[in-house]
Enzyme design. Structure first.
Site, PDB file in Angstrom:
ATOM      1  N   GLU A 162      10.319  -3.329   6.362  1.00 23.51           N
ATOM      2  CA  GLU A 162      10.769  -2.452   7.202  1.00 23.51           C
ATOM      3  C   GLU A 162      11.190  -2.636   8.529  1.00 23.51           C
ATOM      4  O   GLU A 162      12.057  -1.995   9.133  1.00 23.51           O
ATOM      5  CB  GLU A 162       9.845  -1.037   6.966  1.00 23.51           C
ATOM      6  CG  GLU A 162      10.531   0.188   7.019  1.00 23.51           C
ATOM      7  CD  GLU A 162       9.610   1.444   6.462  1.00 23.51           C
ATOM      8  OE1 GLU A 162       9.729   2.068   5.462  1.00 23.51           O
ATOM      9  OE2 GLU A 162       8.598   1.729   7.447  1.00 23.51           O
ATOM     10  N   HIS A 206      -1.509 -18.572 -11.570  1.00 29.96           N
ATOM     11  CA  HIS A 206      -1.213 -18.573 -13.122  1.00 29.96           C
ATOM     12  C   HIS A 206      -0.235 -17.532 -13.462  1.00 29.96           C
ATOM     13  O   HIS A 206       0.109 -17.142 -14.520  1.00 29.96           O
ATOM     14  CB  HIS A 206      -2.408 -18.425 -13.883  1.00 29.96           C
ATOM     15  CG  HIS A 206      -3.659 -19.338 -13.657  1.00 29.96           C
ATOM     16  ND1 HIS A 206      -3.859 -20.250 -14.632  1.00 29.96           N
ATOM     17  CD2 HIS A 206      -4.503 -19.502 -12.585  1.00 29.96           C
ATOM     18  CE1 HIS A 206      -4.969 -20.809 -14.029  1.00 29.96           C
ATOM     19  NE2 HIS A 206      -5.274 -20.517 -12.930  1.00 29.96           N
ATOM     20  N   LYS A 236      16.219   9.473   2.479  1.00 27.08           N
ATOM     21  CA  LYS A 236      15.550  10.719   2.675  1.00 27.08           C
ATOM     22  C   LYS A 236      16.506  11.985   2.615  1.00 27.08           C
ATOM     23  O   LYS A 236      16.188  12.985   2.109  1.00 27.08           O
ATOM     24  CB  LYS A 236      14.562  11.031   3.911  1.00 27.08           C
ATOM     25  CG  LYS A 236      13.521  10.135   3.905  1.00 27.08           C
ATOM     26  CD  LYS A 236      12.644  10.281   5.430  1.00 27.08           C
ATOM     27  CE  LYS A 236      11.438   9.331   5.587  1.00 27.08           C
ATOM     28  NZ  LYS A 236      10.835   9.240   6.737  1.00 27.08           N
TER      29      LYS A 236
HETATM   30  O1  PA5 Z   1       6.642   2.736   9.346  1.00 23.02           O
HETATM   31  C1  PA5 Z   1       7.338   3.882   9.171  1.00 23.02           C
HETATM   32  O2  PA5 Z   1       7.694   4.430   9.973  1.00 23.02           O
HETATM   33  C2  PA5 Z   1       7.483   4.516   7.755  1.00 23.02           C
HETATM   34  O3  PA5 Z   1       6.735   3.885   6.730  1.00 23.02           O
HETATM   35  C3  PA5 Z   1       6.423   5.805   7.760  1.00 23.02           C
HETATM   36  O4  PA5 Z   1       5.252   5.399   7.947  1.00 23.02           O
HETATM   37  C4  PA5 Z   1       6.708   6.563   6.558  1.00 23.02           C
HETATM   38  O5  PA5 Z   1       8.096   6.867   6.355  1.00 23.02           O
HETATM   39  C5  PA5 Z   1       5.826   7.769   6.789  1.00 23.02           C
HETATM   40  O6  PA5 Z   1       6.354   8.659   7.739  1.00 23.02           O
HETATM   41  P1  PA5 Z   1       5.718  10.012   8.288  1.00 23.02           P
HETATM   42  O7  PA5 Z   1       4.346   9.302   8.935  1.00 23.02           O
HETATM   43  O8  PA5 Z   1       6.416  10.296   9.191  1.00 23.02           O
HETATM   44  O9  PA5 Z   1       5.381  10.774   7.227  1.00 23.02           O
END
Ligand code: PA5
Length: 444
Positions: free
Chosen positions: A289, A318, A432
């Site tokens: 990410e 394996h 989203k």
């Molecule tokens: O690293 C990130 O920013 C994302 O993976 C968020 O943690 C994830 O989308 C969840 O977001 P939130 O904490 O706003 O619910």
């Protein structure tokens, strides 16, 4: 304390003659990346640097953990992505492998801990089948305060809880962890009077495990969060130089960066420890990410990123190792070893049949696993595959604190080297918005 994790780059240096040369030729870029990270830290943009030093925050977390321990038998963490994976990682690394199945006495009276990061109705029903809601506290975690998966799960559970224990007790059973100034969860928490923890605005989800996000559920299960933070503090100090040979996080980024430039588009993390299984998942999210981005070069959109992949030793020897060795040379490997485990098992000699396995007799499972790590490292080196090794003296809160911080910082350096923002996730946001539309949210 001498319990320091170690980065060994000899396997990467041996893999190919160009590796050392490229570290040298990238020195000025590496120093610039370190400088840029320092500058962002000074500007207050990288809040994850401050978390190890937040003693006051840790004290408040421990106080609430005591409240939960004193009043509940279970804690369910509701979150997703960066608001759940760190919790899983700490629980997996630092608690008994069958923690939730142990009788309360063997858990030192600490509540069982579950993480709900799935919106699969069958999974939720499975969880509800083993929980008594009257004895369960919920820590709902969402930084934005409005993530659909988290809030949908939360609404379902809150409603059930209210019906089971009444609104007052329900409010006492819920702890919300969210942004300090915005979001639906904040509004609900204030309205209904939940206990509240805040995630600093400058700490992104996947960099937040050392905040209340990860620390509350850890403290509830008896993990020493001070030691965890102290490990991270050690890593902050040990990873501050601008010279890659004096800063292991910068060296880790350097090797991944030059590997990426040489077409190694996959970064394999392979812990030889079941306790680090979820560390692998946490790493995958952090690397993917943070670094999977579209970069704009001369007006052209160029997709960049190195795909993270988790493998577990010896299990995946394996499964995936054949591909790692004979398949395309498009990977850089990091093997994670643990020098001392808490337990030891001597392998008895086989009686009667099984002569060809006699050599195992009298040895130990730990020696076998350590030998398999060595063997994988050596066979990767023979194939000229770039391989790093991180050794943890033990898996403890102190060493995990170091490992976590090392990886977050390495990711930040890598973002600078790749010329992208390692702290946003614009493409996820787009997905989203489509979900909102499909679910009938007005305006989408
Ligand atoms: O690293 C990130 O920013 C994302 O993976 C968020 O943690 C994830 O989308 C969840 O977001 P939130 O904490 O706003 O619910």
């Amino acid at each position: 304390m001498n319990d320091k994790i170690k980065l060994d780059i000899s396997g990467a240096l041996q893999a190919a003659a160009w590796v050392e040369g490229e570290i040298e030729s990238n020195r000025s870029d590496l120093a610039a990346a370190a400088q840029a990270v320092d500058a962002k830290r000074k500007e207050g943009l990288l809040g994850f640097f401050d978390l190890p030093f937040n003693k006051e925050g840790a004290a408040a977390i421990k106080q609430t953990a005591e409240y939960i321990k004193g009043n509940f038998k279970n804690l369910v963490v509701i979150g997703i992505g960066g608001s759940a994976l760190g919790n899983r990682m700490l629980h997996n690394a630092l608690n008994h492998p069958r923690y939730n199945e142990l009788p309360a006495g063997k858990r030192k009276g600490c509540p069982r801990v579950y993480v709900l990061d799935s919106i699969d109705a069958d999974y939720l029903k499975g969880l509800l089948d083993v929980l008594d809601l009257k004895e369960t506290a919920f820590n709902v975690i969402t930084k934005s305060g409005g993530t659909v998966e988290t809030m949908a799960n939360f609404f379902v559970l809150k409603d059930m809880l209210k019906r089971e224990v009444g609104p007052n007790r329900a409010a006492e059973s819920i702890i919300a962890t969210t942004d300090a100034s915005r979001g639906v969860l904040l509004e609900i928490a204030r309205q209904e009077g939940y206990r509240l923890f805040h995630i600093p605005g400058n700490v992104g989800g996947r960099y937040s495990v050392l905040s209340a996000v990860g620390l509350l559920s850890a403290a509830v299960s008896g993990i020493d969060i001070d030691e965890l933070l102290s490990g991270a503090e050690t890593a902050v100090k040990d990873c501050s130089a601008h010279d890659p040979y004096k800063n292991p996080a910068l060296m880790g980024a350097a090797l991944h960066y030059i590997a990426y430039q040489r077409g190694k588009s996959i970064s394999v993390v392979m812990p030889y420890s079941d306790a680090l299984d979820y560390f692998g998942d946490w790493y995958c999210q952090l690397w993917a990410e943070s670094l999977g981005k579209t970069k704009h070069v001369n007006g052209t959109a160029v997709p960049v990123g190195q795909t993270p992949l988790k493998a577990i030793g010896a299990r995946d020897q394996h499964s995936l190792l054949q591909l790692f060795l004979d398949g395309p040379d498009d990977k850089i490997f990091t093997l994670l070893g643990v020098e001392k485990r808490q337990n030891s098992f001597i392998i008895p000699p086989p009686d009667g049949a099984g002569n060809e396995l006699q050599y195992l007799g009298g040895s130990t499972l730990e020696k076998l696993l350590a030998s398999e790590l060595e063997a994988t490292e050596s066979v990767l080196a023979k194939r000229g595959r770039m391989c790093l090794r991180i050794s943890l003296p033990t898996v403890s809160p102190y060493t995990m604190g170091q490992l976590i911080f090392f990886y977050m910082l390495m990711t930040a350096y890598m973002g600078e080297l790749m010329g992208i923002n390692a702290f946003d996730q614009p493409a996820v946001e787009e997905g989203k918005r489509i979900t909102y539309r499909l679910m009938g949210r007005p305006g989408y």
